[in-house]
Every structure is written in structure tokens, then in C-alpha cells.
Design a protein around this motif. Structure first.
Motif, PDB file in Angstrom:
ATOM      1  N   ALA B 106      -2.498  37.521 116.547  1.00 43.13           N
ATOM      2  CA  ALA B 106      -3.887  37.727 116.950  1.00 43.13           C
ATOM      3  C   ALA B 106      -4.015  38.907 117.904  1.00 43.13           C
ATOM      4  O   ALA B 106      -4.967  39.683 117.827  1.00 43.13           O
ATOM      5  CB  ALA B 106      -4.426  36.445 117.578  1.00 43.13           C
ATOM      6  N   LEU B 107      -3.051  39.053 118.802  1.00 39.51           N
ATOM      7  CA  LEU B 107      -3.084  40.176 119.751  1.00 39.51           C
ATOM      8  C   LEU B 107      -2.943  41.504 119.007  1.00 39.51           C
ATOM      9  O   LEU B 107      -3.658  42.476 119.298  1.00 39.51           O
ATOM     10  CB  LEU B 107      -1.960  40.008 120.781  1.00 39.51           C
ATOM     11  CG  LEU B 107      -1.817  41.103 121.835  1.00 39.51           C
ATOM     12  CD1 LEU B 107      -3.098  41.249 122.659  1.00 39.51           C
ATOM     13  CD2 LEU B 107      -0.623  40.804 122.745  1.00 39.51           C
ATOM     14  N   ALA B 109      -3.837  42.041 116.007  1.00 34.61           N
ATOM     15  CA  ALA B 109      -5.108  42.240 115.294  1.00 34.61           C
ATOM     16  C   ALA B 109      -6.166  42.807 116.234  1.00 34.61           C
ATOM     17  O   ALA B 109      -6.958  43.675 115.859  1.00 34.61           O
ATOM     18  CB  ALA B 109      -5.568  40.918 114.686  1.00 34.61           C
ATOM     19  N   ARG B 110      -6.190  42.315 117.474  1.00 34.46           N
ATOM     20  CA  ARG B 110      -7.139  42.850 118.462  1.00 34.46           C
ATOM     21  C   ARG B 110      -6.893  44.331 118.722  1.00 34.46           C
ATOM     22  O   ARG B 110      -7.817  45.120 118.855  1.00 34.46           O
ATOM     23  CB  ARG B 110      -6.955  42.098 119.785  1.00 34.46           C
ATOM     24  CG  ARG B 110      -7.939  41.007 120.038  1.00 34.46           C
ATOM     25  CD  ARG B 110      -7.736  40.525 121.469  1.00 34.46           C
ATOM     26  NE  ARG B 110      -8.455  39.298 121.692  1.00 34.46           N
ATOM     27  CZ  ARG B 110      -8.205  38.476 122.709  1.00 34.46           C
ATOM     28  NH1 ARG B 110      -7.214  38.756 123.545  1.00 34.46           N
ATOM     29  NH2 ARG B 110      -8.907  37.386 122.862  1.00 34.46           N
ATOM     30  N   GLN B 113      -8.063  46.328 115.874  1.00 38.16           N
ATOM     31  CA  GLN B 113      -9.529  46.362 115.863  1.00 38.16           C
ATOM     32  C   GLN B 113     -10.057  47.339 116.910  1.00 38.16           C
ATOM     33  O   GLN B 113     -11.003  48.090 116.645  1.00 38.16           O
ATOM     34  CB  GLN B 113     -10.084  44.951 116.114  1.00 38.16           C
ATOM     35  CG  GLN B 113     -11.590  44.850 115.940  1.00 38.16           C
ATOM     36  CD  GLN B 113     -12.019  45.039 114.482  1.00 38.16           C
ATOM     37  OE1 GLN B 113     -11.295  44.618 113.574  1.00 38.16           O
ATOM     38  NE2 GLN B 113     -13.163  45.672 114.257  1.00 38.16           N
ATOM     39  N   ARG B 130      -8.437  50.204 107.045  1.00 33.98           N
ATOM     40  CA  ARG B 130      -8.238  48.758 107.050  1.00 33.98           C
ATOM     41  C   ARG B 130      -7.298  48.446 108.202  1.00 33.98           C
ATOM     42  O   ARG B 130      -6.569  49.328 108.674  1.00 33.98           O
ATOM     43  CB  ARG B 130      -7.678  48.249 105.722  1.00 33.98           C
ATOM     44  CG  ARG B 130      -6.422  48.942 105.269  1.00 33.98           C
ATOM     45  CD  ARG B 130      -6.098  48.610 103.817  1.00 33.98           C
ATOM     46  NE  ARG B 130      -5.548  47.272 103.657  1.00 33.98           N
ATOM     47  CZ  ARG B 130      -4.265  46.954 103.838  1.00 33.98           C
ATOM     48  NH1 ARG B 130      -3.390  47.879 104.192  1.00 33.98           N
ATOM     49  NH2 ARG B 130      -3.833  45.738 103.650  1.00 33.98           N
ATOM     50  N   VAL B 132      -4.347  45.745 109.831  1.00 34.13           N
ATOM     51  CA  VAL B 132      -3.406  44.633 109.643  1.00 34.13           C
ATOM     52  C   VAL B 132      -2.709  44.403 110.978  1.00 34.13           C
ATOM     53  O   VAL B 132      -2.723  45.269 111.854  1.00 34.13           O
ATOM     54  CB  VAL B 132      -2.345  44.911 108.542  1.00 34.13           C
ATOM     55  CG1 VAL B 132      -2.995  45.143 107.187  1.00 34.13           C
ATOM     56  CG2 VAL B 132      -1.458  46.079 108.920  1.00 34.13           C
ATOM     57  N   SER B 133      -2.103  43.219 111.112  1.00 32.24           N
ATOM     58  CA  SER B 133      -1.317  42.936 112.314  1.00 32.24           C
ATOM     59  C   SER B 133       0.034  42.387 111.919  1.00 32.24           C
ATOM     60  O   SER B 133       0.119  41.492 111.073  1.00 32.24           O
ATOM     61  CB  SER B 133      -2.038  41.912 113.198  1.00 32.24           C
ATOM     62  OG  SER B 133      -1.169  41.503 114.249  1.00 32.24           O
TER      63      SER B 133
END
Lengths: 432, 165
Positions: B106-107, B109-110, B113, B130, B132-133
Motif C-alpha cells: 500500500a505504501l 502504491a501511495r 500515486q 499506469r 503499480v506497487s
């Protein structure tokens, strides 16, 4: 003799019958939670019959009992009575002489593809039988028979449920650290019978068993980096993607009834918790924050979910109803709390706790009280509960991740042997 | 409080300075192709992007905020990506090993973003990117101390699609 077929026999072609003692039940017990606990000295001579099969079964039993921390199996070289017949009363004096408190006798027999095994557990001090059982099964299952005997002994002595007849699914890791090849692997709880479930062409992490232990849910990456939650049927090899979500899904676990998967969905940098009903494929959103909500775990009765969230600034543990809605924070100690796992007994929640320089594994009650750290060091992560709720496995990275087992008292902390590096262990329920 | 590692950040800073000097020198010569620096790779190539613009930015521990250095790199990325508009690209978010596996997905991904949003704010179309993480699964630096962790807390802009001819 009282003939009774246990529920276990149905699924696995295994018949189990108690061996009834002639004398009254002996009081051979230990209290696990006593502060001055000492492991019980136990003698486990080779079971009789069938070449070295009796010795192999005895070795698996002894290894299980030793690793539990509850027993101290006595070195066979110290035995005075070398050949122990299961048909006659043991010579208890010769076992008292080497300070054995408990003695296991038994035999194994094989005819064609079937195997018969029986054992008796003796209280050496009183000379009485504490318990006994016989088993009939497929000969390929000899290790499972040994684990079942170890479970019967452990349960009889401790009063707690068994946990040896169980499996671990985990991530096998090979290759250099910057490009680890990760495969899902399955093994017995003691590290035997390793079997690989994926080929290593995809990055796979965080497997979890279904309640039947027949399916595994996990997170996998497509070659382009898109990651999603998958389902794998261990027996058929059939795989599928869980749901069709507009973002990365991760952190999957089954509900206790096996009908749903709860997981995180990441969208635009936020992660929220969703469930998907495996039959209807309906999805339900359980949290709605601009935070990272992840690592959900159901209470064993399925009514609540514990998860981690940084909604308050840093990772902490929260409990909410299984239907979602408001959540209450339960972790208030020092550091960041993550990867909560509800014990199958319901009495504890295990977690990873991160402080400035260390990662620890700990437990707390579901209301957040009674926090205890069981192990702490450079890196410890991702606890999973044994079926009896008294042991945890987790992974510890010391230049490569390895799997370890600890117990809730903090007395046990031992490596679980794996062929290469391993992480993300998940413990199955007792096999059936 | 936070000990600044010598390696990654210092190298990055030196690179930014060198690129700025090169850019001003090139502007004087009117050498358009060398606008983004005279390092390795043909102008508009993936090597040009990686060597002369910088394909990655770095983050503080457990943070997805863009540092001034990261913003400077992303501004250069945006300028380059505007010029070479045929590229599409993936922003990979990564985390160091000092976090739990799932949180780090999640981190990462942040971080991806935050990078995405900054490039959009600089006029790059979201349809070209796009995110991805990989969490902590793909470290580039593998020692067990802070000098490596700081290099692993990154967002990498990975080009794909046909370059401008």
C-alpha cells in the motif's frame, strides 16, 4: 473393546480406536502456564515391527514433542530396557531409573497398502496407562499417524488441543535478494514433505488456507506488475482471480466459514477492506477511509474483523464488526502495529510490532489488554496461529527470511526447517 | 533525527547539478538535442531518460511526500515526457524492508500515486501512465542498513511504447 470410528477417519481413510486401559485413568498432566514450568521427561522407544518404520514413527513423535517445549524426550542410548514389547506391562522400574515420567509403547504393522499402528502412553510413577489409541490408514500416511500419536500425547498431558497433524503453506524464496524467485510451498508442520504449488514465474506472496485446507488464497503479480488476489485448489491445481477489481487487491484471508474472502483493494493510493462472497461473487466494502486499511483477520466466530490502519497517522490495530462500519482502536503501546491475526481460540490477537530499530511478534487480548512481546529483533514479521492457539509461526529475516515457531508463553523459539529461504507461513487447521 | 545517507541522495544531487550545468551550456550552443544533458544515450532514448533526466525519485521513511529533490526530478521528467510524447510509462512504487509486507504494498502504491499526480499537475496526460506497487519485494540495494533502505524507498518511471522517431 469399545469400537469407535473418529470423524477423522472419514476424509482420510483413517480409522482410530481408543485402546482402553484396564486400570483407572492416571493423573499425568502438566500445567503449561505455570511460571516454573519444566518440560516432562518422556521415553519414546522405537515402536515394534516393520523394519525401521517403528523407529521412524518414534522419531517423528519425539521430534514433535521436543519442539513443543512441553516434553524432553530422553536419549534412546540411556534406555535400560532396549526392546519394549507392546504386549506386556512395561518394566516401570527401568524407566523410573532414568527419570522418565512418561513412556510411549506401541507397534506398527503393514499389510499390502494398509498400515496399522497403536500406542499406549504410560504414567511411569503410577505404572498406569494414561491413554492409548490404534489407527488404520494408507501406508503412505505414516508421518500423519506419527503426528496423530504426538497430538494424542500432547493433548492428554496438557489438556490443550493438538497441533502436530497440520500443514504450513508459505513462500519459498530462492535467488539473489534483488530478484528473489518466490513460489508457494506446502509442508507438514515439522518441515517434512515440502511440495511446490507454483512454478516461480510469478511473484506470489501472503498465502492463507481455507478452513478445509483444500484451497489457498494469495496475492500474485502478473508480468506487467498488476497484482491481484488469487485462489488455488491444492488438489486440482485450478487457479482463478478473485473478483474483478479496478485496482490492486492484496492481503486476502478466508472467512471462518470459507464462504468469503476478505482483502484490501488499493485505488489512487488508498487501501480499503472489501469482502467477496465466493458463491455469488458479490463484493462488499467494509471500510471507507483515505488511509491504508489492510491485513484483516476474522474472529473465529466470524462476527468481527481485526485489521491495521494508519488512519490515525501510524499503523495501529482496529476491531470492527464483520459487516464493516465504525472501528475501535485496540493497540496503544509504543511503535507501529501490523498484521493482526485472531487466535483460533479467540483469546488473543497476535501482531507484528515495529519500533525504531526492531520488529517484534506479540500477543494481546482482543480488547487490547495484556500485551506481551514474545520475540523482538532486527526483523520478525507475520505471525500465524497453530490450530490449538498456543503456538505461532512467523518469519525472521537475517540476510534471508526463515520461518520460526514460538509459543505464547515465550519459552519456545525454534527454527522450522525449510529447503531454502521462506516467508509468510500460514498454518492450516488440524487436518481431517 | 534522520541521518542522511551519503550514497544515493548525494549522487542524485550531483546528477541534478551536472544536468543543470549541461542544460545551460547546451542552451548557449543552441544544441536542442542536448537539452537534457550530454550523458549516455541518444536524445529521446530510454538511456537518455535514465541517465540525463533521472528515472527515479526517493522518499523519506514511511512517507509518500515528494521532497524538493523529488519534485525537481519529476519536473524534469515532465519536460522530457512532454517532448517525447509517444512514450507511455509505468510508475513503480517501492518500499524499503523496514515495514511489513502488506503495508508496504500500500505504501508503494501511495508513492506511485503521488508521482502520478505530480506528473499530471505538470501537464502529462494520465492516459499515458499506469501505476503499480512492488512493496518491498524488489529492492535495488540489498545491504541491511540505512544506506540501502534509502535507495529502495523509490518511485521509478519505466518507459514503454514507441519512442518518438
Amino acid at each position: 473393546m469399545n469400537k469407535r470410528i473418529s470423524r477423522r477417519s472419514l476424509a482420510f481413510g483413517l480409522a482410530a480406536t481408543p485402546l482402553i486401559a484396564a486400570t483407572a485413568r492416571a493423573e499425568l498432566v502438566v500445567s503449561l502456564d505455570r511460571a516454573n514450568f519444566q518440560p516432562m521427561p518422556i521415553a519414546i522407544p522405537d515402536l515394534q515391527g516393520e523394519g525401521d518404520l517403528g523407529a521412524r514413527v518414534a522419531a517423528v513423535i519425539a521430534n514433535d514433542l521436543q519442539r513443543s517445549g512441553v516434553f524432553a524426550p530422553i536419549d534412546k542410548r540411556a534406555f535400560i530396557d532396549k526392546a519394549v514389547s507392546p504386549n506386556v506391562m512395561p518394566q516401570f522400574d527401568s524407566w523410573r531409573a532414568i527419570n522418565a515420567q512418561a513412556l510411549v509403547t506401541g507397534r506398527v504393522q503393514r499389510d499390502s497398502a494398509r498400515m496399522h499402528a497403536e500406542f499406549r502412553l504410560w504414567d511411569v510413577a503410577s505404572g498406569e496407562q494414561a491413554t492409548g489409541q490404534q489407527y488404520t490408514t494408507d501406508a503412505n500416511n505414516w508421518r500423519r499417524v506419527a503426528h496423530l500419536i504426538a497430538d494424542a500425547i500432547y493433548s492428554k498431558i496438557t489438556g490443550a488441543g493438538g497441533f502436530f497433524d497440520s500443514r504450513i503453506v508459505y513462500v519459498d524464496e530462492t535467488g539473489p535478494k534483488q530478484a528473489r524467485r518466490k513460489r508457494l510451498a506446502l509442508m507438514d508442520q515439522d518441515g517434512a514433505n515440502v511440495r511446490y504449488l507454483t512454478e516461480g514465474n510469478e511473484l506470489v506472496v501472503t498465502p492463507r488456507f481455507s478452513p478445509s485446507s483444500q484451497e489457498v488464497t494469495y496475492m500474485a503479480f502478473a508480468p506487467n506488475g498488476d497484482a491481484s488476489v488469487r485462489l488455488l485448489n491444492i488438489e486440482t491445481g485450478q487457479r482463478e482471480i478473485v473478483g474483478n477489481f479496478p485496482g490492486m487487491t492484496f492481503s486476502p484471508r478466508f472467512s471462518p466459514d470459507g464462504e468469503r474472502v476478505v482483502m484490501s483493494l488499493e485505488q489512487s493510493g488508498n487501501a480499503n477492506i472489501y469482502t467477496m462472497d465466493l458463491r455469488s461473487r458479490a463484493t462488499t466494502r467494509l471500510t471507507d477511509t483515505s488511509a491504508i486499511d489492510t491485513s484483516p483477520s476474522y474472529s473465529p466466530d466470524g462476527t468481527q474483523i481485526v485489521f491495521e490502519s494508519d488512519r490515525g497517522g501510524a499503523q495501529q490495530l482496529y476491531v470492527m464488526a464483520a459487516s464493516g462500519g465504525s472501528a475501535r482502536r485496540i493497540s496503544f503501546g509504543q511503535g507501529r502495529y501490523s498484521t493482526p491475526v485472531w487466535s483460533p481460540k479467540g483469546d488473543y490477537i497476535a501482531f507484528t510490532r515495529q519500533t525504531a530499530n526492531s520488529f517484534g511478534i506479540g500477543v494481546m487480548k482482543p480488547d487490547g489488554s495484556g500485551e506481551r512481546i514474545l520475540t523482538e529483533g532486527f526483523h520478525n514479521e507475520g505471525p500465524t496461529w497453530a490450530p490449538n492457539g498456543r503456538y505461532l509461526m512467523f518469519f525472521r529475516d537475517q540476510g534471508g527470511a526463515k520461518i520460526f515457531m514460538a509459543d505464547v508463553t515465550g519459552r519456545v523459539d525454534i527454527a522450522v526447517p525449510t529447503p531454502s529461504f521462506g516467508s509468510d507461513p500460514a498454518w492450516s487447521p488440524l487436518l481431517s | 533525527m534522520f541521518h542522511l545517507p551519503v550514497s544515493a541522495r548525494a549522487v542524485k544531487f550531483a546528477l541534478v547539478v551536472a544536468a543543470a550545468l549541461a542544460a545551460s551550456a547546451c542552451a548557449k550552443n543552441g544544441d536542442e538535442a542536448g537539452q537534457f544533458g550530454a550523458g549516455a544515450g541518444a536524445p529521446g532514448s530510454q538511456q537518455d531518460f535514465a541517465a540525463n533526466v533521472g528515472d527515479r525519485i526517493f522518499f523519506e521513511t514511511d512517507s509518500s511526500e515528494l521532497t524538493p529533490t523529488a519534485q525537481a526530478t519529476l519536473s524534469k521528467q515532465a519536460a522530457w515526457l512532454s517532448r517525447y510524447a509517444n512514450y507511455s510509462f509505468t510508475i513503480e512504487g517501492h518500499a524499503d524492508e523496514r515495514g511489513t509486507r502488506e503495508y508496504n504494498f500500500a505504501l508503494g502504491a501511495r508513492r506511485a500515486q503521488a508521482t502520478h499526480d505530480y506528473l499530471v499537475s505538470k501537464g502529462i496526460s494520465a492516459s499515458r501512465m499506469r501505476t503499480v506497487s512492488y512493496g518491498k519485494e524488489r529492492p535495488v540495494a540489498t545491504c541491511d542498513d540505512i544506506s540501502c533502505w534509502s535507495q529502495n524507498r523509490r518511485a521509478v518511471t519505466v518507459l514503454s511504447g514507441a519512442p518518438a522517431s
